[in-house]
Design a protein around this motif. Structure first.
Motif, PDB file in Angstrom:
ATOM      1  N   UNK A   6       0.698  -0.864   0.384  1.00  0.00           N
ATOM      2  CA  UNK A   6       0.193  -0.081   0.171  1.00  0.00           C
ATOM      3  C   UNK A   6       0.800   1.276   0.030  1.00  0.00           C
ATOM      4  N   UNK A   7       1.893   1.292   1.015  1.00  0.00           N
ATOM      5  CA  UNK A   7       3.067   2.494   0.621  1.00  0.00           C
ATOM      6  C   UNK A   7       3.950   2.551  -0.400  1.00  0.00           C
ATOM      7  N   UNK A   8       3.186   1.424  -1.223  1.00  0.00           N
ATOM      8  CA  UNK A   8       4.126   1.870  -2.672  1.00  0.00           C
ATOM      9  C   UNK A   8       5.355   1.058  -3.043  1.00  0.00           C
ATOM     10  N   UNK A   9       6.511   0.345  -1.680  1.00  0.00           N
ATOM     11  CA  UNK A   9       7.623  -0.351  -2.330  1.00  0.00           C
ATOM     12  C   UNK A   9       6.923  -2.009  -2.504  1.00  0.00           C
ATOM     13  N   UNK A  10       7.579  -2.656  -3.599  1.00  0.00           N
ATOM     14  CA  UNK A  10       7.287  -3.733  -4.055  1.00  0.00           C
ATOM     15  C   UNK A  10       8.163  -4.266  -4.057  1.00  0.00           C
ATOM     16  N   UNK A  11       8.336  -5.952  -4.184  1.00  0.00           N
ATOM     17  CA  UNK A  11       9.074  -6.632  -4.236  1.00  0.00           C
ATOM     18  C   UNK A  11       8.392  -8.308  -4.424  1.00  0.00           C
ATOM     19  N   UNK A  12       9.615  -9.745  -4.826  1.00  0.00           N
ATOM     20  CA  UNK A  12       8.891  -9.792  -5.477  1.00  0.00           C
ATOM     21  C   UNK A  12       9.240 -11.653  -4.563  1.00  0.00           C
ATOM     22  N   UNK A  13       7.876 -12.661  -5.020  1.00  0.00           N
ATOM     23  CA  UNK A  13       7.867 -13.994  -4.480  1.00  0.00           C
ATOM     24  C   UNK A  13       7.899 -14.521  -5.235  1.00  0.00           C
TER      25      UNK A  13
END
Length: 191
Positions: A6-13
């Motif tokens: 929600x706050x913007x950062x993204x990551x991969x899983x």
């Protein structure tokens, strides 16, 4: 799969790291709270460990215990490391048996050592005993242990070591007394 917070950062899983969250539920606008949120973050950490491990594996063959130590030194949690390395082993990117074979061939370039010393060196790296036996058997099919022992023996003779010191040196380097005696006889040393 990319996850954006929600706050913007993204990551991969990688979905293999999920157990509570159904991968089909990960769609635009979906919200995950509590344990599910924690699991997604944990899956992201596992993926980050996996990527760092792959960096090491792209440089050279690795073994699980050594790679674990490197990843711990980078600050990753042991639980994430274990899950990521389990995945890499399942894909055959990480293979202690393969590492043992590569290590033996590289070691033979600069060291003249017998079966027992090589076995101890691999065991100290956490390699499974069955893998050690397989790798050593394969290695000594390609290169004669007697030839390696003769190489070490000639090096000792060249440095003018006396017979007792030669025997001690060869024993320390993992050659059997029977093999040492045979090499001495073949070289012309008396019993």
């Amino acid at each position: 799969m990319e996850i954006t917070t929600v706050s913007g950062p993204s990551f991969f899983i990688r979905t293999i790291y999920l157990s509570l969250v159904n991968p089909d539920d990960i769609v635009d606008g979906a919200e995950f709270l509590d344990e599910k949120e924690e699991e997604l973050v944990d899956a992201g950490l596992c993926f980050a460990v996996e990527q760092k491990a792959l960096d090491y594996l792209n440089r050279s063959e690795q073994y699980r215990m050594g790679l674990t130590a490197k990843l711990i030194a980078k600050g990753f949690a042991k639980s994430n490391i274990n899950r990521a390395l389990d995945y890499l082993e399942s894909k055959k990117y990480l293979d202690d048996r393969r590492f043992a074979g590569v290590w033996l061939r590289n070691r033979a370039i600069t060291h003249a050592e017998g079966r027992s010393k090589l076995s101890m060196e691999l065991a100290a790296r956490g390699i499974n005993k069955a893998y050690i036996t397989e790798a050593l058997d394969e290695f000594f099919e390609e290169i004669s242990e007697e030839e390696i022992c003769m190489r070490a023996f000639k090096k000792c003779v060249k440095t003018k070591k006396d017979e007792d010191k030669i025997t001690q040196y060869l024993l320390k380097n993992g050659f059997s007394i029977k093999l040492i005696q045979k090499v001495k006889e073949d070289y012309g040393f008396e019993k």
